[in-house]
Design a protein around this motif. Structure first.
Motif, PDB file in Angstrom:
ATOM      1  N   GLN A  92      11.686 -10.479  -5.530  1.00  0.00           N
ATOM      2  CA  GLN A  92      10.531  -9.646  -5.209  1.00  0.00           C
ATOM      3  C   GLN A  92       9.324 -10.536  -4.898  1.00  0.00           C
ATOM      4  O   GLN A  92       8.904 -11.306  -5.755  1.00  0.00           O
ATOM      5  CB  GLN A  92      10.170  -8.741  -6.393  1.00  0.00           C
ATOM      6  N   ASP A  93       8.792 -10.424  -3.686  1.00  0.00           N
ATOM      7  CA  ASP A  93       7.556 -11.115  -3.338  1.00  0.00           C
ATOM      8  C   ASP A  93       6.374 -10.277  -3.812  1.00  0.00           C
ATOM      9  O   ASP A  93       6.487  -9.062  -3.980  1.00  0.00           O
ATOM     10  CB  ASP A  93       7.443 -11.328  -1.828  1.00  0.00           C
ATOM     11  N   VAL A  94       5.244 -10.928  -4.021  1.00  0.00           N
ATOM     12  CA  VAL A  94       4.016 -10.247  -4.411  1.00  0.00           C
ATOM     13  C   VAL A  94       3.010 -10.417  -3.283  1.00  0.00           C
ATOM     14  O   VAL A  94       2.777 -11.532  -2.821  1.00  0.00           O
ATOM     15  CB  VAL A  94       3.439 -10.831  -5.727  1.00  0.00           C
ATOM     16  N   TRP A 118       8.390  -0.907  -0.774  1.00  0.00           N
ATOM     17  CA  TRP A 118       7.392  -1.671  -1.535  1.00  0.00           C
ATOM     18  C   TRP A 118       6.891  -0.833  -2.701  1.00  0.00           C
ATOM     19  O   TRP A 118       6.935   0.398  -2.665  1.00  0.00           O
ATOM     20  CB  TRP A 118       6.208  -2.031  -0.654  1.00  0.00           C
ATOM     21  N   GLY A 130       8.506 -14.443  -4.703  1.00  0.00           N
ATOM     22  CA  GLY A 130       8.864 -14.107  -6.074  1.00  0.00           C
ATOM     23  C   GLY A 130       9.776 -15.137  -6.706  1.00  0.00           C
ATOM     24  O   GLY A 130       9.775 -15.333  -7.916  1.00  0.00           O
ATOM     25  N   THR A 142       4.645  -5.249  -4.681  1.00  0.00           N
ATOM     26  CA  THR A 142       5.849  -6.074  -4.676  1.00  0.00           C
ATOM     27  C   THR A 142       6.703  -5.608  -3.507  1.00  0.00           C
ATOM     28  O   THR A 142       6.695  -4.422  -3.142  1.00  0.00           O
ATOM     29  CB  THR A 142       6.642  -5.984  -5.994  1.00  0.00           C
ATOM     30  N   GLU A 180      -0.956  -9.533  -2.274  1.00  0.00           N
ATOM     31  CA  GLU A 180      -2.243  -9.151  -2.848  1.00  0.00           C
ATOM     32  C   GLU A 180      -3.293  -9.015  -1.756  1.00  0.00           C
ATOM     33  O   GLU A 180      -3.309  -9.803  -0.811  1.00  0.00           O
ATOM     34  CB  GLU A 180      -2.721 -10.215  -3.835  1.00  0.00           C
ATOM     35  N   VAL A 195       1.784  -2.177  -7.546  1.00  0.00           N
ATOM     36  CA  VAL A 195       1.901  -2.556  -8.956  1.00  0.00           C
ATOM     37  C   VAL A 195       0.561  -2.727  -9.652  1.00  0.00           C
ATOM     38  O   VAL A 195       0.502  -2.747 -10.879  1.00  0.00           O
ATOM     39  CB  VAL A 195       2.760  -3.840  -9.134  1.00  0.00           C
ATOM     40  N   GLN A 196      -0.524  -2.835  -8.877  1.00  0.00           N
ATOM     41  CA  GLN A 196      -1.835  -2.958  -9.514  1.00  0.00           C
ATOM     42  C   GLN A 196      -2.934  -2.521  -8.551  1.00  0.00           C
ATOM     43  O   GLN A 196      -2.909  -2.853  -7.372  1.00  0.00           O
ATOM     44  CB  GLN A 196      -2.097  -4.393  -9.958  1.00  0.00           C
ATOM     45  N   ALA A 218      -2.249  -4.876  -5.357  1.00  0.00           N
ATOM     46  CA  ALA A 218      -1.090  -5.777  -5.415  1.00  0.00           C
ATOM     47  C   ALA A 218       0.178  -4.948  -5.234  1.00  0.00           C
ATOM     48  O   ALA A 218       0.329  -3.880  -5.841  1.00  0.00           O
ATOM     49  CB  ALA A 218      -1.052  -6.534  -6.732  1.00  0.00           C
ATOM     50  N   SER A 238       0.448 -13.806   0.126  1.00  0.00           N
ATOM     51  CA  SER A 238       1.812 -13.401  -0.132  1.00  0.00           C
ATOM     52  C   SER A 238       2.482 -14.516  -0.920  1.00  0.00           C
ATOM     53  O   SER A 238       2.458 -15.675  -0.510  1.00  0.00           O
ATOM     54  CB  SER A 238       2.541 -13.160   1.195  1.00  0.00           C
TER      55      SER A 238
END
Length: 138
Positions: A61-63, A37, A94, A54, A65, A40-41, A52, A91
């Motif tokens: 790619q799933d995100v 994983w 992507g 991925t 948060e 990313v934020q 967050a 979830s």
């Protein structure tokens, strides 16, 4: 057909003193379980923390948060009320693939839900409001 229980994600109660500590616990646990994983934020707010990630999936790619708030749900006069940061999450796929010609989306066979359950189990965090036995069968 998607059922309501497949879309519902009950909040978690972190076993940390602050949202910042809980967000750090999420990061550490994510990378111990899922080294592939990517974070990313990150964002710090007055009320808490946002993270967050991925994650590789069947279709890209799933995100994932996480919003961790420095608030407690402890005013329900419920025996399970306790202090601890409030964790909400979601979830997002992507990419979605469809079966032609009926345009039925292909399932990820519960991969998103399974990942989140594994993460919560590893963290040891309870679901908010699940002081009753039926919640443990979620």
């Amino acid at each position: 057909m998607v059922h309501g229980t497949e879309l519902y994600a009950p909040a978690w109660r972190a076993n940390a003193r602050t949202a910042k500590e809980a967000a750090q616990d999420i990061e550490t646990t994510v990378f111990s379980l899922y080294p592939e994983w990517s974070l990313v934020q990150t964002q710090t707010y007055d009320f808490g923390e946002y993270r967050a990630f991925t994650a590789p999936s069947m279709f890209g790619q799933d995100v994932l948060e996480f919003l961790v708030k420095d608030e407690s749900v402890n005013n329900r006069n419920w025996e399970g009320d306790r202090e601890g940061p409030f964790v909400t999450y979601r979830s997002l796929a992507g990419s979605v693939k469809y079966v032609w010609p009926i345009q039925q989306p292909l399932s990820d066979f519960g991969a998103q839900k399974t990942r989140l359950q594994e993460l919560r189990d590893k963290l040891g965090w309870p679901i908010i409001g699940c002081e009753l036995i039926e919640c443990y069968e979620y």
